[in-house]
Design a protein around this motif. Structure first.
Motif, PDB file in Angstrom:
ATOM      1  N   LYS A  32       0.814  -1.215   0.000  1.00  0.00           N
ATOM      2  CA  LYS A  32       0.000   0.000   0.000  1.00  0.00           C
ATOM      3  C   LYS A  32       0.847   1.263   0.000  1.00  0.00           C
ATOM      4  CE  LYS A  32      -3.318  -2.480   2.901  1.00  0.00           C
ATOM      5  NZ  LYS A  32      -3.891  -2.555   4.266  1.00  0.00           N
ATOM      6  N   VAL A  33       1.996   1.215   0.678  1.00  0.00           N
ATOM      7  CA  VAL A  33       2.795   2.429   0.838  1.00  0.00           C
ATOM      8  C   VAL A  33       3.305   2.971  -0.480  1.00  0.00           C
ATOM      9  CG1 VAL A  33       3.516   1.893   3.183  1.00  0.00           C
ATOM     10  CG2 VAL A  33       4.922   1.100   1.270  1.00  0.00           C
ATOM     11  N   GLN A  71      -2.544   6.315  -2.620  1.00  0.00           N
ATOM     12  CA  GLN A  71      -2.478   7.658  -2.058  1.00  0.00           C
ATOM     13  C   GLN A  71      -3.605   7.915  -1.071  1.00  0.00           C
ATOM     14  OE1 GLN A  71      -0.078   9.865  -2.167  1.00  0.00           O
ATOM     15  NE2 GLN A  71      -1.233  11.290  -0.880  1.00  0.00           N
ATOM     16  N   THR A  92      -4.737   5.921   1.284  1.00  0.00           N
ATOM     17  CA  THR A  92      -4.299   5.542   2.635  1.00  0.00           C
ATOM     18  C   THR A  92      -3.042   6.298   3.041  1.00  0.00           C
ATOM     19  OG1 THR A  92      -3.032   3.666   1.779  1.00  0.00           O
ATOM     20  CG2 THR A  92      -5.303   3.243   2.463  1.00  0.00           C
ATOM     21  N   GLU A  93      -2.092   6.445   2.120  1.00  0.00           N
ATOM     22  CA  GLU A  93      -0.823   7.074   2.490  1.00  0.00           C
ATOM     23  C   GLU A  93      -0.963   8.574   2.706  1.00  0.00           C
ATOM     24  OE1 GLU A  93       1.771   5.217   3.411  1.00  0.00           O
ATOM     25  OE2 GLU A  93       0.221   3.711   3.037  1.00  0.00           O
ATOM     26  N   GLY A  97      -1.116   9.081   6.234  1.00  0.00           N
ATOM     27  CA  GLY A  97      -0.015   8.513   7.003  1.00  0.00           C
ATOM     28  C   GLY A  97       1.033   9.532   7.396  1.00  0.00           C
ATOM     29  N   ARG A 119       2.126  11.063   1.631  1.00  0.00           N
ATOM     30  CA  ARG A 119       2.239  10.698   0.216  1.00  0.00           C
ATOM     31  C   ARG A 119       2.884   9.331   0.094  1.00  0.00           C
ATOM     32  NH1 ARG A 119       6.737  14.762  -2.281  1.00  0.00           N
ATOM     33  NH2 ARG A 119       5.975  13.703  -4.144  1.00  0.00           N
ATOM     34  N   ARG A 120       2.855   8.778  -1.112  1.00  0.00           N
ATOM     35  CA  ARG A 120       3.404   7.449  -1.352  1.00  0.00           C
ATOM     36  C   ARG A 120       4.926   7.445  -1.305  1.00  0.00           C
ATOM     37  NH1 ARG A 120       0.036   7.205  -6.777  1.00  0.00           N
ATOM     38  NH2 ARG A 120       0.524   9.406  -6.511  1.00  0.00           N
TER      39      ARG A 120
END
Length: 349
Positions: free
Chosen positions: A230-231, A235, A237-238, A241, A245-246
């Motif tokens: 996912k990381v 985008q 979810t990240e 975080g 951003r990714r």
């Protein structure tokens, strides 16, 4: 019973278990062309069938790092889908060339677990092995990754941090390529005249060139390797975080640094092993990657009079040229450093 895979959390791993990863992947000349388009790699043996045949290969092998990323990508849904970060590598051996048309599959063994003091994450150590359609091992390596816990209060039944080699020995490197004919090595076509004995221990090489990472390129690379973390590409979810951003996949940085190293190490045509590596800091789209290398060892290989091996430390930076070889300030890495990679590469004698 749910039909989707939410990924493993730290408390789901068990020491000694073996994970068989989906799905096998047949690599083609299309994959090789796309890899070149992403990184601009120019090493001649992987670029020219005619050159490869001239020195003794049946045809051009696939780039070693394309093989590494493909084997790595298979492991992500079962190992690092819920990762915070990939932390490092050790004992990586390239055991046999891979050619277009070969099909690779991967298994992993959990060899270490260590819960972090915050009890929200833990470090998982796995030994992953890539196998071709004939059952031959083509690659194996250890990596360790920080993985989230599903439940902070979950108890970990058994923990262990494995002992890992600091470096592989020269006698472990000879199978990475077939016997070649060094008399047929054409330095005019390879891009450089410098061979094994032209390098000195302690020598530092600024690879000069820089490459800016574009959002589309790192996204395409991550999908090429079927890396579902996912990381790297979510985008939604990240954006919520730590960084907002990714993150660029760490292997993308390794491939960029390797491609940049052509300018100064053009005849170091085959990676035989990765001794260790650290992703020191995150990289994001829009950053420009530079690299420099230090020669750590110059070695003959037992039973080989065609090639020797250079042990190379390649350091990649973001938004900083490497004319002054940035590495550490005191005990800490220079803020520009993003990758510190120690590997063996084969080069004609």
């Amino acid at each position: 019973m749910p039909k989707t895979n939410p990924g493993r959390y730290f408390e789901d791993f068990r020491l000694g278990e073996t994970l068989r990863h989906a799905t096998p992947r047949t690599l083609t000349t299309g994959d090789a062309a796309l890899y070149t388009a992403l990184y601009g790699t120019r090493f001649v043996v992987q670029s020219s069938d005619a050159f490869a045949r001239q020195i003794g290969y049946p045809k051009s092998p696939l780039d070693d790092l394309l093989v590494f990323h493909t084997v790595f990508g298979k492991t992500v849904p079962d190992v690092s889908l819920n990762a915070v970060a990939n932390l490092g590598y050790a004992g990586c051996r390239f055991l046999s060339p891979v050619y277009p048309g070969d099909t690779l599959s991967t298994t992993s063994e959990v060899i270490g677990l260590k819960e972090n003091s915050n009890r929200k994450t833990g470090v998982v150590y796995v030994r992953s092995t890539g196998i071709n359609q004939h059952g031959d091992e083509v690659l194996d390596y250890v990596r360790w990754v920080m993985v989230r816990k599903r439940d902070d209060a979950a108890r970990i039944l058994a923990e262990e941090v494995p002992a890992l080699p600091k470096a592989l020995e020269p006698d472990q490197l000879g199978d990475a390529c077939p016997i070649i004919d060094p008399a047929e090595w054409d330095s005019g076509l390879s891009g450089q005249r410098h061979l094994l004995r032209d390098y000195q221990v302690g020598e530092r090489i600024d690879h000069v060139d820089g490459m800016t990472v574009e959002e589309a390129e790192h996204m395409m690379a991550t999908r090429l390797y079927q890396n579902t973390a996912k990381v790297h590409f979510n985008q939604f979810t990240e954006g919520q975080g730590r960084f907002g951003r990714r993150l660029i996949y760490g292997g993308h940085v390794i491939s960029l640094a390797r491609s940049l190293s052509f300018n100064g190490l053009a005849n170091a045509f085959q990676i035989a092993a990765i001794n260790g590596g650290r992703h020191v800091a995150p990289l994001f789209a829009g950053n420009t990657v530079f690299a420099w290398s230090e020669i750590l060892a110059v070695e003959d290989l037992p039973g080989r009079d065609d090639v020797g091996a250079l042990r190379i430390r390649t350091v990649a930076t973001k938004d900083r040229p490497c004319v002054d070889f940035p590495l550490k300030t005191g005990e800490d890495y220079d803020p520009a450093v993003i990758l510190d990679l120690d590997y063996w590469a084969l080069i004609p004698r």
